[in-house]
Every structure is written in structure tokens, then in C-alpha cells.
Design an enzyme around this catalytic site. Sequence first.
Site, PDB file in Angstrom:
ATOM      1  N   SER A  22       0.674  -2.714  -7.096  1.00 51.06           N
ATOM      2  CA  SER A  22       0.768  -3.717  -5.333  1.00 51.06           C
ATOM      3  C   SER A  22       1.003  -2.508  -4.219  1.00 51.06           C
ATOM      4  CB  SER A  22       1.476  -4.957  -5.172  1.00 51.06           C
ATOM      5  OG  SER A  22       3.292  -4.060  -5.446  1.00 51.06           O
ATOM      6  N   LYS A  23       0.993  -3.053  -3.149  1.00 44.74           N
ATOM      7  CA  LYS A  23       0.855  -1.617  -1.917  1.00 44.74           C
ATOM      8  C   LYS A  23       2.022  -0.918  -2.204  1.00 44.74           C
ATOM      9  CE  LYS A  23      -1.673  -4.320   1.500  1.00 44.74           C
ATOM     10  NZ  LYS A  23      -1.829  -5.308   3.168  1.00 44.74           N
ATOM     11  N   ARG A  24       3.020  -1.580  -2.579  1.00 46.61           N
ATOM     12  CA  ARG A  24       4.395  -0.617  -2.559  1.00 46.61           C
ATOM     13  C   ARG A  24       4.405   0.460  -4.459  1.00 46.61           C
ATOM     14  NH1 ARG A  24       5.489  -5.186  -6.031  1.00 46.61           N
ATOM     15  NH2 ARG A  24       6.206  -5.143  -7.772  1.00 46.61           N
ATOM     16  N   GLY A  49       1.580   2.178  -3.665  1.00 47.76           N
ATOM     17  CA  GLY A  49       0.717   3.166  -2.861  1.00 47.76           C
ATOM     18  C   GLY A  49      -0.925   1.947  -2.762  1.00 47.76           C
TER      19      GLY A  49
END
Length: 480
Positions: free
Chosen positions: A252-254, A256
Site C-alpha cells: 500500500s502507499k505506506r 511507497g
Amino acid sequence: MSEVRVRFAPSPTGYLHIGNVRTALFNFLFARHHGGKFILRIEDTDVERSSVSSEVSILEDLRWLGLTWDEGPDIGGPYGPYRQSERISLYQEYTERLLKAGKAYHCFCSEEDLKKKSEALLAQGIAPKYDGKCLTLTADEKMALERQGIKPTVRFKVEEESVEVDDLIHGHVTFLKKEIGDFIIMRSDGTPAYNFAVVVDDALMKITQVIRGDGHLTNTPRQILVAKALGFAIPGFAHHSLTLGSDGTPLSKRHGATSLTYYRKEGYLPQALLNFLALLGWSPENGEEIVSLEEMIQQFTLNRVGKSGAVFNLDKLNWVNKVYLKQVSTEELTRLAIPYLEGMNWEARGEAWLREVVEVVRNYLNHVSQIREEVKLFFDPLPPLSEQGKGILKEGKAIEVIQAYRRKIESLDQVNLENYVKMVNEVKAEVKVKGKPLYFPLRIALTGRTEGPELEKIFILIGKKESLGRIDETLQQVQL
């Protein structure tokens, strides 16, 4: 064996997720390996979140990767249309069939009531499922609710005690009725739920195998039940592992960047991305880590797809991409690099000069966008010296070495490799130094760095006038 037909069915609600690219790739490889068809279907029934721009972006990314499809929304095919939003009448038709057969029923429960019931079950440690309240409504009760303006959903009636799934990756899996519950197949606004629409689409599009991520495994029993109720042939199911971040949770975006568009813009090569993603959960027979698309097609089988999660490792991707970059010609790499050099005025020196610069720095690139940082030393003024650089230049004979180089450069008629070698040998003999004390001062004076590309190539590319200017700037900084 009948013709293999597999599909990739993204929702156009944003950029193409790197994990979904793996699904597309596995479907593509399976189809091509078996000489079958790879179908692209757009699942855009989420009207609020779907957009034309997202669809365009997804198609562009897939084309860029080289994952060409045989049927799809842009090229058509015998089983279209290939956008779910254009197939609503089909879903409504098959919903009516289920209602008439008593295999589905209208549900008037509000989302608020359902949410409260789910929260109550969760509080008791019970997995939420529908309690069947509307299954027993009489015709009069239904009519009364409709008169109140309540638009019902349609639920599928689950009657089988268990559903058996022979997954082509996970093996035999059993789901019990109590774990499923009657589920919605048509929303109150007349749009189909996922677990209904995909069954109708897969059947009418003659899909033979459904290859997708592990997250859909629990959807499979519902889809099998719907297919059976409608008399459809049931495709084979294969659920590959999810793409994970470094902490073992779904990427996920956490962790990168997660969109293919990001990696495309950063200058990763499509063939490198495909190679890297294929090896997340699949391995070729020979164990090679660099595998062309043609080799993947030849070797791809589902029995070599692993069950465990596949961790997205950026360092590994950079390594793979670097290998592919080394195979690219200097001319092609220069063409790829030019969009990242906007505003650097390389045109003043010409493309031939730029190609030489690219050749000098290419081994330092993990991806093409890094080119801008790597070529700065050929374009930008000398940066302020670091404390480490100043310290080196204040040691031993460093300043004397630089001054000797300056005198030699000033007297040069031509800057070339032969004159560079001659100059170095003369400074070596004159100042009586060798090794790092001979080369480090000139590197720092010309680049402000203690490491980098071959010094002779830097000197030749920046030329006499720029070299003298940088040496003077360095001497001034050291004396401050």
C-alpha cells in the site's frame, strides 16, 4: 482441451496498482503459453469512483508493458461489450431468472440496519452475515414496503451446506454455508454486485480459468453458487499470492509508490518490470533471475506459482532494471533520457556530445530518471566543497597538484585522451605523487566529488575552459 480464455478485469478507479499488474501478467502468460485468448474487461459499475481518464491510463500502461489483449473495450470481440456499465441489461435479465426460480429474493433492509447487525455480531466475535430477515416477508409486506418508496436489493439464497473449490494453486478448499450467508447480487440502484456481475460476464465471455489474487478466494464460493444456479459452466480458479510490503502486509502507499504509472515515469523499463513482477510468486525451471517475456511465455505454468506472499523489494527491482539498462544501446538510452533533461540546455552542445555524457554515467543508473542528477556535474556550476573535500585538498601536496594541472591544461592546444594521459604523467613526475594523491585533487577540483565516472572522460567532456574555471573556483574555496 478447449481454447484457453482468461481475463484481466480492472476497475477504472485510479492508477493501475503494481499488484494488479502481476495479475494481468500471469493471465497474459497463461494465455500465451497455451495459445489461448487474453481478454481485457473494464469493471466500471462503481459509477461514483470510475472515470474515463482512469480507464485510458490503465490501457496505456498495459500497452506500454506489452501485455496486448485479444478482446477488449477498445478493439471489441465476439462477446462484448467489454465494459460492465454497458452490460446492465444482461445483469438485470439474469437477476430476473433467479428471482423467478426462487433462487433469489428482494431485501428491504436498510444499510444502517445491516451495519448495526454486523457490528453486533463482530462484538460477539462472530463473522457478520445476513440473518435472512427478508426471506420470509409475505407479498403484502413487500408491497407495503414498496409503497413507502423503499427500493430493495436482490439477495441470492444460499441453500447448499458447503461449497468445494479445487483451486489450481491452493488445492482443495471447503467453504461452509454458515460462513457465506445470503449475499446481495443486485443493488437497490439497479447496478450489479461484484460477485454477480463477474459470474455473468465470465460465463458469457467463455472464460475457462479465473486467475486472480488471494483476496478473491473467499468470493469464489459465492460465484460458484451463482454459476450453478444459472446453469453456467464453472471455470477453473487460481488464486496467486498477494503482493506484500516489507512488513508482510499487502502493498500500500505506506510502503511507497504502488502505481505502475509512477515506475513508468521514473524511467523503469517495461521488460524489467515484467521480469521482476513475474518472479514475485513464480519461478522458471532453470532458476534464472533475468528472464525475457518470450522465455516467461514458454515456461509459465500455474504449478510453479507459489502460495506464500510475494514481497515487493525495491532494491531487487533496481537491480533487475539496471541489468536491462545495460543491454540498451547508448542511442536508445539517450532517447529515453532526454525527457528528464528539460531545461539543462544540452542542445547547445549537440546530441552527439550528450550521447557521450550518457555513456559515461549509464552504469550509475538504477532507472532513467536518475540521469538528471548524474549529469549535473557536466551542466551545473561547481558545488560548494564538502568538509571532506576541503580536508583532502589541504593534505599533503594536493594544492600543488591542482596548480600543476592548471598550468598543463592552460597550455593544451586540444583536449583529448592522449593529452590527458600526457598531462597526468607530467604532473606525476613534476610533483612526485602517484595514486590517490595524484587523481583525487583533480577529481574534486572538476566535480566537487570524491568518486564518480572516469576522470579522463569528465575532463574531455567539460573541456578546457570549463576545467580551468572549476579549478580556479576550487582554489578560491579552499583558501577561504
